[in-house]
Design an enzyme around this catalytic site. Structure first.
Site, mmCIF file in Angstrom:
data_model
loop_
_atom_site.group_PDB
_atom_site.id
_atom_site.type_symbol
_atom_site.label_atom_id
_atom_site.label_comp_id
_atom_site.label_asym_id
_atom_site.label_seq_id
_atom_site.Cartn_x
_atom_site.Cartn_y
_atom_site.Cartn_z
ATOM 1 N N ARG A 21 38.887 37.225 33.650
ATOM 2 C CA ARG A 21 38.121 37.817 34.756
ATOM 3 C C ARG A 21 38.447 37.025 36.015
ATOM 4 O O ARG A 21 38.100 35.849 36.133
ATOM 5 C CB ARG A 21 36.623 37.747 34.445
ATOM 6 C CG ARG A 21 35.724 38.320 35.520
ATOM 7 C CD ARG A 21 35.816 39.817 35.535
ATOM 8 N NE ARG A 21 34.671 40.385 36.249
ATOM 9 C CZ ARG A 21 34.738 41.326 37.186
ATOM 10 N NH1 ARG A 21 35.921 41.806 37.528
ATOM 11 N NH2 ARG A 21 33.649 41.807 37.741
ATOM 12 N N GLY A 22 39.146 37.673 36.944
ATOM 13 C CA GLY A 22 39.691 36.963 38.091
ATOM 14 C C GLY A 22 38.683 36.222 38.925
ATOM 15 O O GLY A 22 38.894 35.061 39.315
ATOM 16 N N GLU A 23 37.533 36.805 39.186
ATOM 17 C CA GLU A 23 36.558 36.183 40.077
ATOM 18 C C GLU A 23 35.945 34.935 39.467
ATOM 19 O O GLU A 23 35.411 34.081 40.174
ATOM 20 C CB GLU A 23 35.445 37.180 40.434
ATOM 21 C CG GLU A 23 34.601 37.607 39.245
ATOM 22 C CD GLU A 23 33.573 38.669 39.621
ATOM 23 O OE1 GLU A 23 32.401 38.455 39.267
ATOM 24 O OE2 GLU A 23 33.952 39.695 40.226
ATOM 25 N N ASP A 24 36.030 34.802 38.131
ATOM 26 C CA ASP A 24 35.471 33.617 37.453
ATOM 27 C C ASP A 24 36.454 32.460 37.385
ATOM 28 O O ASP A 24 36.060 31.290 37.550
ATOM 29 C CB ASP A 24 35.032 33.964 36.029
ATOM 30 C CG ASP A 24 33.820 34.893 35.985
ATOM 31 O OD1 ASP A 24 33.177 35.047 37.028
ATOM 32 O OD2 ASP A 24 33.550 35.458 34.900
ATOM 33 N N THR A 25 37.754 32.754 37.111
ATOM 34 C CA THR A 25 38.679 31.674 36.726
ATOM 35 C C THR A 25 40.035 31.698 37.425
ATOM 36 O O THR A 25 40.831 30.774 37.235
ATOM 37 C CB THR A 25 38.942 31.745 35.206
ATOM 38 O OG1 THR A 25 39.480 33.040 34.899
ATOM 39 C CG2 THR A 25 37.667 31.505 34.416
ATOM 40 N N ARG A 26 40.344 32.714 38.237
ATOM 41 C CA ARG A 26 41.707 32.864 38.751
ATOM 42 C C ARG A 26 42.185 31.638 39.519
ATOM 43 O O ARG A 26 43.315 31.165 39.304
ATOM 44 C CB ARG A 26 41.792 34.103 39.635
ATOM 45 C CG ARG A 26 43.222 34.330 40.187
ATOM 46 C CD ARG A 26 43.274 35.494 41.169
ATOM 47 N NE ARG A 26 42.816 36.723 40.560
ATOM 48 C CZ ARG A 26 43.577 37.531 39.821
ATOM 49 N NH1 ARG A 26 44.833 37.196 39.591
ATOM 50 N NH2 ARG A 26 43.078 38.635 39.313
ATOM 51 N N GLY A 53 42.127 49.296 39.243
ATOM 52 C CA GLY A 53 41.488 50.604 39.262
ATOM 53 C C GLY A 53 40.554 50.711 38.081
ATOM 54 O O GLY A 53 40.337 49.760 37.339
ATOM 55 N N GLU A 87 41.892 45.728 28.254
ATOM 56 C CA GLU A 87 42.897 44.749 27.822
ATOM 57 C C GLU A 87 42.535 44.184 26.459
ATOM 58 O O GLU A 87 43.364 44.077 25.557
ATOM 59 C CB GLU A 87 42.982 43.598 28.835
ATOM 60 C CG GLU A 87 43.753 43.899 30.091
ATOM 61 C CD GLU A 87 43.865 42.662 30.985
ATOM 62 O OE1 GLU A 87 44.584 42.750 31.980
ATOM 63 O OE2 GLU A 87 43.224 41.628 30.677
#
Length: 1197
Positions: A21-26, A53, A87
């Site tokens: 999840r990008g907003e948590d760990t990117r 999307g 995913e």
């Protein structure tokens, strides 16, 4: 066969796929992890550049599929992203297809995910309310539950993030290396089919435990195949182990322990549990693997200790496990009683086409040899005999070398083997015991190329105290020998390896070697008196056509007291001989020039005495002193007049006295030799007296062919069920004794002589095992007998039982009593008769109608029956008919019958597009490894005008070409041979090559035996299935060029020339390019009629010519078609040297070429030469022949 494809699994695009999840760990954890993986060289996918999307893209799904490992980083907000959940669902799906999946619990509790509580529960509830799609959300729930239960890494805020990243990278590195496929081979030519064969034995899908032993000669590719199998199937198993070079690594006890330690470490993913002793190591392996489905490959195992130390008893393997072992010892697997299903697979050498490709890959970096090196490359392939090791080593060695360097290297290979090849092959030899080594070297240096008959070799080696029965079997198990029913064989490179071992005994002095086989070395040792006690075997065999004269010293063999085998052939020795070693076991001296043996020669253990054409004055008297004699050959000895009492030589198995033209009498004792298996008295023209009775229990073969003075066959006092072959042809025997019935095991009987009345006894009907019966002269069968209480024939003249139920071949010759053939065919022959031969029966007019009932008759051979007019209905099983010198025979009827049997259509349209040529330049016969004979064959009198008109392509000459479609057709071929004087001709070879799109095979290769002074026709046919098998590696297109070349030659150069092929006819459904738009001429096929003429293609064929609008005129050797449509289709000058005139209307639809004022070109040479039809191409120079001759323009009117 896919020859050069890789046998590793399909390579993955990425080694690691990161799901997060990008907003948590990117920008924190994921960034650090991604860069650390990349720095370690692990190819990792991160989706930071993909557009987001609602729906996950197809490209991303494919990326997940093509990744070896997926790392799922579960964080607080992971489940709120439908993209992440999609995913995850795909990743869990791929896990079922053997993808590795590892979770990272980043500041979340695994149980919260598994039970779907907290933030994960809220997210899923939200998705259910939003999508109203319970199936999709349920799929996410199941994926979360499964993934949360997997082993992974747990991160809390209190932990060191950099240490966690480092641990993940280390674990992934180890896992990646473990899953990395094994390197198979640089060019794995020919591997695929062999892998598939082994996979059939493995049957990976079944749930039992199986073991497969892959065995074969050193260097044949066993390890390569095992590696390819590992790569193909390892993903099916929980644990997979490939232990390489077991033999080499386990030569000491510490080596076995090291192997056990390596195996355990592989299973535990690199963790080592130190093994201190062999027994503990075996138990540790069993305990660790007993619950896992295992793929266990042991490479190069050579003894039972290795198997037991690494596998234990095999009763601990979990269901579905597979064990593969590569070895040079076939017997090893059967010795290892493991309680599981076992099978073996023999790895044979490469086929010729595979060998050429593999060698070319290494020598030329190409699929095939450079044209300039083709002859040299074929020489290498012949030398290697399909052994991949030799092809690879020599290919690399010769790469980039000049032709002179190739020549020099090949000459060296053939005399001194390559060290790398020798080293690998010698490993098997070094594992043998001393007696087995002696047997191997005796066969490699002496017997191979001399005598490889198993029983004979065993008897000779047994007399040497080498225990050959068990020893030879050991060599067979070690893949150093092979054996069929009666003969041994050895790979040429193994023979060379054995000879090199002996050569190294004394590289510079052959007199100090144990075995001599090279003519030059042996000649030098004998003429220079360089012998020694080390010499065990001598073979002096001159390679010259005429015998070589050699001067020997009287005591030349005095120094060779340990000589066991002596063979002298094609050498004329002069001088005196005073000594031969008494230790000889084999003495084979053809043309022995001395009148007696040396006075002190008393070989008590001499097994083989072969003295053909010897000049011994009283040879047979001295045989009596050779008590061990087993194989005795005094053929062609003119001084033998009587065979004496041989009761003191009871061990004789083979006695050959053929062509002893002064032999008159054979002693009675010969008839009582219980061990005698073969007695050959062929062509003893003066022989009058045989033993009065025969009681030989072991006799198998008895030949009296050509003993013209012999009037009586001895009585057979007791049952001799061992005798299988009795030949009495061309003797003076006119009546066979009633005791003939005691030969109850007889399989072949050949009796009778030209113009002799032969009365057969009633006991002949007791020969129930008779398979071949040859009768000559006017034989008479008894009719008034009963068999098993039943009359031989019933009241209707038919049969009640077949007299000879196993008869396969019946051969009748030189008889005039035609009623006997009716009797034997109706009453004696079973329906399973395979071959019928009738020769030189001058009053024979027709075959009985009953011949059609023989449902398995394949070959009908009728020769020199000049009055034979017809052959009635043939059985559908017939495949070959030979009727030469039957000049009254209606051959057209025979062709018609064959056409119906094969099922060839009689109404094929004529071909107007075939191209044909006469090939006059020398043509080299193909050496195709796919050689096979056609399935149908007819040989009858006739000339080129008698080729049946249903052959829709006919052509003068020996070469014809045409086109076929995408399916293989049935091809029938008819050859017409020119009338010539063949009075001195005995046999010649017919060779037919077929080429499809340039790929050449042998269509037919057969020998014709003929003294026919007239022309004759030869018919061959290959059905569609046979042609498809012949070209099994060829894919046809919509239109395919086919060429047939037919040639003749002799086996020996000094024979008269072989007959010429006058004409050729082909029956085939073709799709040759036709003249365009027949309809444009306003004509239909109804306007045509069948006529024999020359088509536009130049082929003599049965054309469909115009009925009303066209007329046919003769013009030289071609036909001319004229039509009232103002078009002269074909005309031809008749002076034999002009050009052809052709004109067509401009709207006819035919192709035009107006170059140089010409309207039309046929694409062939129209020059008229001797024996050519219009359109042929005559090749009279030494240039390379092209199947597509360059077009030459024709004048137009």
């Amino acid at each position: 066969m896919a020859s050069s494809s890789s046998f590793t699994p399909q390579p993955k695009n990425f080694e690691v796929f990161l799901s997060f999840r990008g907003e948590d760990t990117r920008h924190g954890f994921i960034s650090h992890l991604y860069h650390a993986l990349c720095q370690r060289g692990i190819h990792t996918f991160i989706d930071d550049n993909l557009p987001r999307g609602e729906e996950i893209s197809v490209e991303l799904l494919k990326t997940i599929e093509n990744s070896a490992t997926s790392i799922i980083v579960f964080s607080k907000n992971y489940a709120f992203s439908t993209w992440c959940l999609d995913e995850l669902a795909k990743i869990v799906e791929c896990r079922k297809k053997n993808q590795s999946v590892r979770p990272v619990f980043y500041n979340v509790d695994p149980s919260e995910i598994r039970k779907q509580k907290g933030e994960f529960g809220k997210a899923l509830t939200m998705h259910e309310e939003k999508f109203n799609d319970n199936k999709k959300v349920q799929r996410w729930r199941e994926a979360l539950h499964e993934a949360a239960g997997l082993s992974g890494w747990d991160y809390k805020n209190s932990c060191n993030e950099s240490k966690l990243v480092q641990q993940i990278v280390e674990d992934i590195s180890k896992h990646t290396l473990k899953k990395m496929p094994l390197f198979v081979a640089e060019y794995p030519v020919g591997i695929n089919s062999r892998v598939e064969d082994v996979l059939k034995c493995l049957n990976v899908e079944s749930n039992d435990v199986r073991m497969v032993g892959i065995y074969g000669l050193g260097g044949v590719g066993k390890t390569t195949i095992a590696k390819a199998i590992y790569n193909r199937v390892s993903y099916h198993f929980e644990a997979k182990i490939f232990l390489e070079n077991v033999r080499e690594k386990s030569e000491t006890n510490e080596g076995i322990i090291h192997l056990q330690d390596t195996l355990i470490s592989e299973i535990l993913g690199g963790m080592s549990l130190k093994v201190h002793n062999e027994g503990r190591g075996t138990n540790m392996i069993n305990k660790i693997l007993c619950q896992k489905r295992v793929l266990f490959i042991l490479d190069d195992v050579d003894n039972l200790v290795q198997l037991k130390s690494l596998l234990g008893k095999c009763d601990w393997f979990a269901p579905g496990s597979r064990i593969i072992m590569t070895t040079r010892d076939k017997h090893l697997l059967s010795t290892f009683r493991n309680g599981v299903s076992t099978s073996t697979y023999l790895v044979e050498g490469l086929a010729e086409n595979e060998a050429i490709e593999l060698f070319s890959k290494h020598a030329f970096e190409s699929h095939e040899p450079n044209e300039d090196y083709l002859t040299l490359a074929n020489r290498v392939v012949r030398y290697a005999k399909g052994l991949p090791l030799a092809l690879v080593v020599m290919g690399a060695d010769l790469y980039g070398k000049t032709k002179p360097e190739w020549e020099s290297a090949l000459n060296k290979y053939e005399n001194i083997p390559n060290r790398d090849i020798q080293k690998i092959l010698k490993l098997s030899y070094e594992g043998l015991e001393d007696t087995e080594k002696h047997i191997f070297l005796d066969i490699a240096c002496f017997f191979k190329g001399y005598c490889m008959y198993y029983d004979k070799v065993v008897d000779i080696l047994e007399a040497c105290g080498l225990y050959p029965v068990i020893g030879i079997q050991k060599l067979i198990d070690k893949c150093l020998l092979t054996k069929d029913e009666k003969h041994l064989s050895m790979h040429d490179l193994l023979q060379q390896m054995g000879r090199e071992i002996v050569r190294q005994e004394s590289p510079d002095n052959p007199g100090e070697r144990s075995r001599l086989w090279c003519y030059e070395d042996t000649l030098n040792v004998l003429t220079e008196d360089m012998g020694s006690n080390k010499i065990r075997a001598i073979r002096l065999w001159s390679p010259e056509i005429k015998p070589t004269k050699v001067q020997l010293k009287a005591q030349v063999f005095r120094k060779m007291k340990n000589l066991r085998f002596l063979v002298i052939h094609n050498v004329h020795c002069h001088g005196r001989l005073k000594y031969l070693p008494n230790g000889l076991r084999l003495l084979d001296w053809k043309d022995y020039p001395f009148s007696s043996w040396p006075s002190n020669f008393c070989p008590n253990n001499l097994v083989v005495i072969e003295m053909s054409r010897s000049r011994l004055e009283k040879p047979t008297k001295q045989i009596c002193a050779f008590k061990a004699a087993t194989y005795v050959d005094f053929s062609y000895c003119e001084l033998i007049r009587k065979i004496p009492d041989l009761s003191m030589t009871p061990n004789i198995k083979h006695l050959n006295l053929s062509y002893c033209k002064n032999l008159v009498e054979v002693d009675d004792s010969v008839g009582r030799l219980d061990k005698l298996e073969e007695l050959d008295l062929m062509s003893c023209n003066k022989l009058e007296a045989l033993p009065s009775c025969l009681t030989m229990k072991s006799l198998i073969f008895f030949r009296l062919l050509g003993c013209k003075r012999l009037k009586k066959l001895p009585d057979i006092l007791h049952e001799m069920k061992g005798l299988e072959d009795l030949c009495l042809a061309h003797t003076g025997i006119s009546e066979l004794p009633p005791s003939l019935g005691n030969l109850t095991g007889l399989k072949e009987l050949d009796s009778g002589m030209n113009l002799t009345q032969v009365r057969l006894p009633g006991s002949i009907y007791t020969l129930q095992h008779l398979e071949i019966l040859r009768l000559g002269g006017n034989f008479t069968f008894p009719k008034d007998v009963e068999i098993d209480g039943q009359p031989l024939c019933n009241s209707h003249g038919g049969f009640s039982n077949y007299v000879f139920p196993k008869l396969k071949i019946l051969d009748l010759h030189h008889f005039t009593n035609l009623s006997e053939i009716d009797f034997i065919l109706n009453c004696c022959c079973p329906l399973t008769l395979d071959m019928l031969e009738i020769k030189s029966c001058t009053e024979f007019v027709t075959l009985p109608e009953s011949i059609s009932r023989f449902e398995r008759l394949h070959w009908l051979y009728i020769r020199n029956c000049d009055e034979l007019r017809e052959i009635p209905r043939l059985p559908k099983s017939i495949r070959r008919v030979d009727a030469l010198n039957c000049h009254s025979l209606d051959s057209q009827s025979l062709f018609h019958q064959f056409r119906e049997i094969i099922g060839l259509p009689s109404n094929l349209p004529p071909c107007l597009g075939v191209t044909s040529h006469i090939l006059k330049t020398p043509h080299s016969f193909t050496e195709s490894s796919l050689y096979d004979q056609s399935q149908y064959h007819i040989l009858v009198p006739g000339d080129e005008n008698e080729i049946p008109n249903w052959f829709n392509h006919q052509r003068v000459g020996n070469l014809i070409s045409f086109s076929i479609g995408p399916e293989f057709p049935t091809i029938a071929l008819c050859l017409a041979f020119q009338k010539e004087d063949y009075a001195t001709l005995s046999s010649f070879l017919i060779h037919v090559d077929i080429s499809i799109n340039g790929s050449k095979r042998t269509f037919e290769k057969s020998t014709i035996y003929s003294e026919e002074e007239y022309g004759y026709l030869c018919f061959y046919c290959r059905p569609q299935s046979s042609l498809q098998t012949l070209f099994q590696d060829l894919n046809l297109g919509d239109q395919n060029h086919v060429e047939l070349f037919c040639g003749t030659n002799h086996h020996m150069k000094d024979l008269p020339r072989a007959p010429n092929i006058k004409a050729i006819g082909v029956h085939v459904e073709c799709n040759c390019p036709q003249p365009q738009n027949v309809e444009a001429l306003g004509l239909s096929m109804d306007n045509y009629e069948a006529r024999s003429c020359t088509c536009l293609c130049g082929a003599q064929t049965c054309c469909c010519c115009l009925k009303e609008v066209g007329s046919t005129h003769s013009a030289g050797r071609a036909s001319v078609h004229l039509s009232n449509l103002e078009s002269q289709i074909i005309s031809r000058d008749t002076d034999g040297g002009g050009s052809s005139l052709v004109s067509v209307p401009s709207n006819s639809g035919l192709p035009m070429d107006v170059t140089n004022g010409s309207e039309f070109t046929f694409g062939f040479d129209s020059t008229i030469g001797d024996g050519l039809y219009l359109g042929s191409s005559s090749i009279n120079d030494d240039s390379d022949f092209s199947p597509y001759p360059q077009s030459k323009k024709m004048r137009t009117t």
